[in-house]
Write an enzyme that holds these catalytic residues in place. Structure first.
Site, PDB file in Angstrom:
ATOM      1  N   SER A  14       0.829  -1.212   0.000  1.00 33.34           N
ATOM      2  CA  SER A  14       0.000   0.000   0.000  1.00 33.34           C
ATOM      3  C   SER A  14       0.864   1.263   0.000  1.00 33.34           C
ATOM      4  CB  SER A  14      -0.980   0.000   1.172  1.00 33.34           C
ATOM      5  OG  SER A  14      -0.322   0.191   2.399  1.00 33.34           O
ATOM      6  N   ASN A 108      13.604   4.483   4.256  1.00 35.43           N
ATOM      7  CA  ASN A 108      12.704   3.436   4.753  1.00 35.43           C
ATOM      8  C   ASN A 108      11.538   4.086   5.493  1.00 35.43           C
ATOM      9  OD1 ASN A 108      11.868   0.761   5.643  1.00 35.43           O
ATOM     10  ND2 ASN A 108      12.726   1.272   7.656  1.00 35.43           N
ATOM     11  N   HIS A 110       8.899   3.430   8.579  1.00 32.86           N
ATOM     12  CA  HIS A 110       8.749   2.569   9.754  1.00 32.86           C
ATOM     13  C   HIS A 110       7.483   2.981  10.522  1.00 32.86           C
ATOM     14  CE1 HIS A 110       9.921  -0.101  12.970  1.00 32.86           C
ATOM     15  NE2 HIS A 110       9.594   0.852  13.824  1.00 32.86           N
ATOM     16  N   GLN A 174      -1.204   7.792   7.768  1.00 29.16           N
ATOM     17  CA  GLN A 174      -0.141   8.806   7.838  1.00 29.16           C
ATOM     18  C   GLN A 174       1.088   8.358   7.040  1.00 29.16           C
ATOM     19  OE1 GLN A 174      -0.819  11.762   8.915  1.00 29.16           O
ATOM     20  NE2 GLN A 174      -2.846  10.978   9.435  1.00 29.16           N
TER      21      GLN A 174
END
Ligand code: GRF
Length: 201
Positions: A14, A108, A110, A174
């Site tokens: 996604s 990345n 997280h 978010q």
């Protein structure tokens, strides 16, 4: 700069879709040059195919060691020649050679407010710890586990009624905003790493 972006994803994809959408509607001026996955069953592959993005599957299970897998992945990524590598739900630790090959141009996402709750299941860790806010972080990748310089963070509340699924969904929303935003800043040449800090120009 309009860059070439290579995305690494292992599953649902996604966040990868959020990148595809941001490129498509012009929020990010870049090209999705390739999807790389360690998982032949990743739904991210379908998303890439639907968007005409080249897919490289390097099936982790079919390599005798992590080193041989990583060597194949690195050589495939180098052929793609990306300006930026985005780990978007890539569920493996990236080895030293790949980190070095893309130092300062690999990021990345997280699902926690780093440096809290690095590693797997950031959302679950936050819930179990009892924090009242959590969120997501986009950071540069270095050799540490989720420890590189932070580019963007966003917070969400943790509600008393939350289970892992609920808090994960709130964070994910978010994530889908944060990641394209960080990519846009990178592609516009606006990020400068000074020690542990990322200055946004
Ligand atoms: C996201 O929560 C991401 O932060 C984490 O793994 C999840 C991947 O989701 N690293 P998706 O594959 O992008 O949907």
């Amino acid at each position: 700069m309009t860059g070439r972006i290579a995305v690494l994803a292992s599953g649902r994809g996604s966040n990868f879709q959020a990148i595809i959408d941001a490129v498509r509607d012009g929020r990010v001026r870049a090209t999705c040059a390739g999807l790389f996955t360690d998982n032949p069953k990743a739904y991210a592959i379908k998303r890439a195919e639907a968007a005409n993005i080249p897919v490289t599957v390097i099936d982790y299970a079919s390599y005798p060691s992590r080193e041989t897998y990583e060597r194949m992945l690195l050589s495939a990524m180098q052929k793609c020649d990306p300006d930026l590598v985005v780990l978007a739900g890539y569920m493996r630790i990236v080895g030293k050679e790949i980190v070095n090959a893309f130092a300062g141009r690999m990021i990345n996402i997280h699902p926690a407010l780093l440096p809290s709750f690095p590693g797997l299941h950031g959302q679950r860790q936050a819930l179990l710890h009892g924090v009242k806010v959590t969120g997501c972080t986009v950071h540069f990748v270095d050799e540490s586990l989720d420890g590189g310089p932070i580019i963007v963070q966003r917070c969400v509340p943790v509600l008393e009624s939350d289970d892992e699924e609920a808090v994960s969904a709130r964070i994910l929303k978010q994530e889908h905003r944060c990641l394209p935003e960080a990519i846009r800043l990178f592609c516009e040449g606006r990020l400068e790493i000074i020690g542990r800090r990322v200055i946004i120009h």
